[in-house]
Design an enzyme around this catalytic site. Structure first.
Site, PDB file in Angstrom:
ATOM      1  N   LYS A   1       0.834  -1.215   0.000  1.00 33.41           N
ATOM      2  CA  LYS A   1       0.000   0.000   0.000  1.00 33.41           C
ATOM      3  C   LYS A   1       0.859   1.252   0.000  1.00 33.41           C
ATOM      4  CE  LYS A   1      -4.330  -1.801   1.695  1.00 33.41           C
ATOM      5  NZ  LYS A   1      -5.447  -1.726   2.602  1.00 33.41           N
TER       6      LYS A   1
ATOM      7  N   LYS B   1      -5.500 -10.215  -6.717  1.00 38.08           N
ATOM      8  CA  LYS B   1      -6.757 -10.335  -5.961  1.00 38.08           C
ATOM      9  C   LYS B   1      -7.711  -9.194  -6.313  1.00 38.08           C
ATOM     10  CE  LYS B   1      -6.396  -7.665  -1.761  1.00 38.08           C
ATOM     11  NZ  LYS B   1      -6.812  -7.488  -0.403  1.00 38.08           N
TER      12      LYS B   1
ATOM     13  N   LYS C   1     -10.489  -3.138  -3.943  1.00 35.54           N
ATOM     14  CA  LYS C   1     -11.099  -1.856  -4.309  1.00 35.54           C
ATOM     15  C   LYS C   1     -10.046  -0.861  -4.804  1.00 35.54           C
ATOM     16  CE  LYS C   1     -11.112  -0.042   0.366  1.00 35.54           C
ATOM     17  NZ  LYS C   1     -10.901  -1.255   1.152  1.00 35.54           N
TER      18      LYS C   1
END
Ligand code: AQP
Length: 329
Positions: free
Chosen positions: A109, A192, A195
């Protein structure tokens, strides 16, 4: 049993539902289950306050629409229970900097955001998650595969605390179902469904217009072969569709393979599109019904927070005592 979901995206996606929420619904029948909308986790990345508030209600409405029953489980919002942040601090002080640096989700992230923009909160997110789980003395944590490393950290920190200060916390286990541990992006079945990382066409949002959902399923990426066979390594796209179909219909993968013998990929996609539409249509309307009744939602959350606090406060008091904090008179 404890698990949580972020209120950040608006609609839950199919990965959230199949990887986690679906298990939550089943487990409320057999376990003392605590489920929460994790708004403290949500602010590890920038949030618009009005959107965060609306998305928190929306997340609760979707959990109820998915089948959580406040009579059978404890459903609450994380920030309503201050003990999460309090035990989170204690766990921060028990975690090595190097240990926290090894969390792959942070690495992914923060790489996406740029190292300068990632917050310390994003870095310590897994440690707050440790506190979330330990406060309820959870034995099991139903999550998707992407959370396995965070549950490992939880086990390590619980053992460390127990070893230094005496038996205090239950050591939890991840509860990850093989079939739905990881739902993949429909356009890029190597990654995967997520969002933040998925392309709009690869992400199935449960609150999308069902026509949009059907179209996304029909245009899912497969391969140049023609055989409908479950083989995640060589046929990632088809295997993803088979896994989703199997879970939503309750038909085994082997039976699905048999019934699609000699058929084209289009047949599987058309059938799955229909199954998805049948699933999301009532889900959307139930979610809307809950949203239309904010008083009921808020009263469910107030009761949930009260039940959660009773447990969390007892655990925190015990941990504070073991740590040697002077009791407040
Ligand atoms: N693709 C997935 N397959 C299976 N399970 C999944 N989960 C998420 N994606 C998949 C599981 O959903 C639960 C709630 O996750 P969250 O609230 O942490 O949401 P998330 O992980 O932030 O969802 P995203 O889409 O993956 O967000 P980004 O893109 O921000 O990282 C968890 O149990 C999770 O395992």
């Amino acid at each position: 049993m404890l698990s949580g979901i972020q209120p950040t995206a608006g609609s839950f996606h199919l990965g959230n539902y199949l990887g986690a929420v679906r298990q939550w619904v089943a487990l409320q029948e057999t376990h003392d289950a605590f489920y929460m909308v994790v708004d403290l986790h949500a602010i590890t990345v920038p949030q618009d306050p009005a959107e965060l508030r609306a998305n928190t209600r929306l997340a609760v409405a979707q959990l109820l629409a998915a089948g959580l029953d406040p009579e059978r489980c404890t459903l609450f919002v994380q920030s309503h229970v201050p003990e999460h942040a309090q035990l989170g601090w204690v766990m921060n002080c028990l975690t090595g900097f190097g240990e926290a640096s090894r969390m792959t989700q942070f690495k992914d992230k923060s790489a996406k955001q740029g190292a300068d923009r990632a917050t310390v909160g994003l870095f310590t997110y897994p440690i707050l998650q440790v506190a979330d789980i330990l406060l309820y003395q959870a034995h099991q944590v139903p999550v998707g595969e992407d959370q396995r490393q965070h549950i490992e950290l939880t086990r390590d920190l619980a053992e460390r605390f127990n070893g230094r200060f005496g038996e205090t916390f239950t050591i939890p286990q991840p509860y990850i179902l093989k079939e739905t541990a990881k739902i993949y992006d429909l356009q890029d079945p190597a990654v995967k469904m997520s969002k933040s990382a998925s392309t709009p066409k690869g992400l199935i949002n449960l609150l999308d217009d069902p026509k949009v959902t059907a179209k996304k399923v029909r245009s899912a990426v497969t391969d140049t072969d023609t055989v409908i066979r479950f083989d995640p390594e060589n046929k990632a796209g088809v295997s993803n569709l088979l896994g989703i179909m199997s879970t939503l219909t309750g038909t085994s993968i082997a039976d699905l393979e048999k019934s699609y013998e000699g058929k084209m990929y289009g047949a599987l996609k058309t059938d799955l599109a229909e199954v998805m539409v049948d699933f999301v249509t009532p889900f959307r309307s139930r979610t809307q019904e809950y949203l239309d009744d904010p008083e009921t939602l808020d009263s469910i959350l107030a009761k949930g927070a009260e039940k959660a606090r009773a447990v969390a406060a007892e655990t925190l008091a015990q941990a504070y005592d073991r740590l040697g904090f002077l009791p407040a008179k």
